[in-house]
Design an enzyme around this catalytic site. Structure first.
Site, short mmCIF file in Angstrom:
data_model
loop_
_atom_site.label_atom_id
_atom_site.label_comp_id
_atom_site.label_asym_id
_atom_site.label_seq_id
_atom_site.Cartn_x
_atom_site.Cartn_y
_atom_site.Cartn_z
N ASP A 24 0.83 -1.21 0.00
CA ASP A 24 0.00 0.00 0.00
C ASP A 24 0.87 1.26 0.00
OD1 ASP A 24 -2.31 1.49 0.03
OD2 ASP A 24 -2.67 1.25 2.18
N ASN A 72 -10.48 -3.07 -6.53
CA ASN A 72 -9.67 -2.09 -7.26
C ASN A 72 -10.20 -1.79 -8.65
OD1 ASN A 72 -6.47 -3.13 -5.84
ND2 ASN A 72 -7.89 -1.52 -5.19
#
Length: 251
Positions: A24, A72
């Site tokens: 991340d 996503n």
């Protein structure tokens, strides 16, 4: 099927058998430098190379990287298209290097929304490295932990099972061939597992760092492993039931 990490107490100060990472912070890394988000993803690929190399040299058996979740797909189309292209180009340029280093590549996820070209490239990469017996590098792409569990349960229903056990579900998950992660790492400062390996992380040690993924390097990985070594992994037991060398006061 590989026995899960929760079935046996692992030996002491060895590297984790299986490390799982949520990578991340690529977008924030780029934003801090007034760069487009895609620049962060490009730099993140460099971090992947370094961590893969470090895991191989440290003797880690399995490394699983969360590259693209089922959620996503909600990102801006331009970014999604770039990530798919980056994945395609990485497969094109990196697989030979992985193969030459005895690394086996596997891709975990649905693949239903991937292009035919990307799916074919994945199949070829997995086939090329299938005989390697070194580090197993798994890329989780178009993957979600809930999807994984539902997919396993649907397989059991299709088989006509009336009573379902934990072992049956485990045997039908996407990573049934691997041990459960010993160490879970998330970069970027967030402290959640975000639908990643929900079933498999039940007894994993969790490690969170504020470092953004492009800044995560070998030293940061070693720090995470050092933290892992300080943990007392009991798997439901008491401290007194553990071998003496695995008790926290002996670490």
């Amino acid at each position: 099927m590989f026995s899960g990490s929760s079935n046996a107490v692992p030996e002491g100060r060895e590297p984790p058998r299986h490390i799982a990472i949520i990578m991340d912070g690529n977008g924030r890394w780029a934003k801090k430098r007034f760069l487009p988000r895609v620049a962060g993803h490009k730099r993140g690929l460099d971090a992947v190379r370094e961590v893969v190399k470090a895991c191989k040299e440290m003797g880690v058996g399995y490394l699983t990287l969360f590259a693209f979740s089922t959620e996503n797909w909600r990102r801006p189309q331009e970014e999604v298209s770039f990530l798919m292209d980056l994945f395609l180009r990485a497969l094109e340029h990196e697989v030979a290097k992985l193969h030459n280093n005895n690394i086996r590549l596997k891709v975990l996820g649905s693949r239903e929304r991937f292009s035919a070209e990307l799916s074919e490239r994945i199949d070829r990469a997995e086939a090329k490295t299938a005989g390697n017996d070194g580090l197993v590098l798994t890329i989780a792409a178009d993957y979600g932990g809930r999807w994984d569990i539902v997919h396993a349960v649907n397989r059991l229903i299709a088989e006509g099972r009336s009573e379902i056990t934990e072992e049956m579900v485990t045997d039908r998950l996407g990573m049934a061939w691997a041990p459960e992660p010993d160490l879970f790492i998330r970069t970027g400062g967030e402290q959640r597992i975000s639908n990643f390996l929900l079933w498999q992380l039940a007894y994993s040690e969790l490690y969170f760092t504020d470092l953004l993924w492009p800044d995560f390097d070998r030293a940061a990985l070693q720090e995470a492993i050092h933290s892992y070594w300080q943990r007392e992994r009991r798997f439901g037991r008491t401290s007194e039931q553990l071998p003496e060398h695995l008790r926290r006061d002996k670490l």
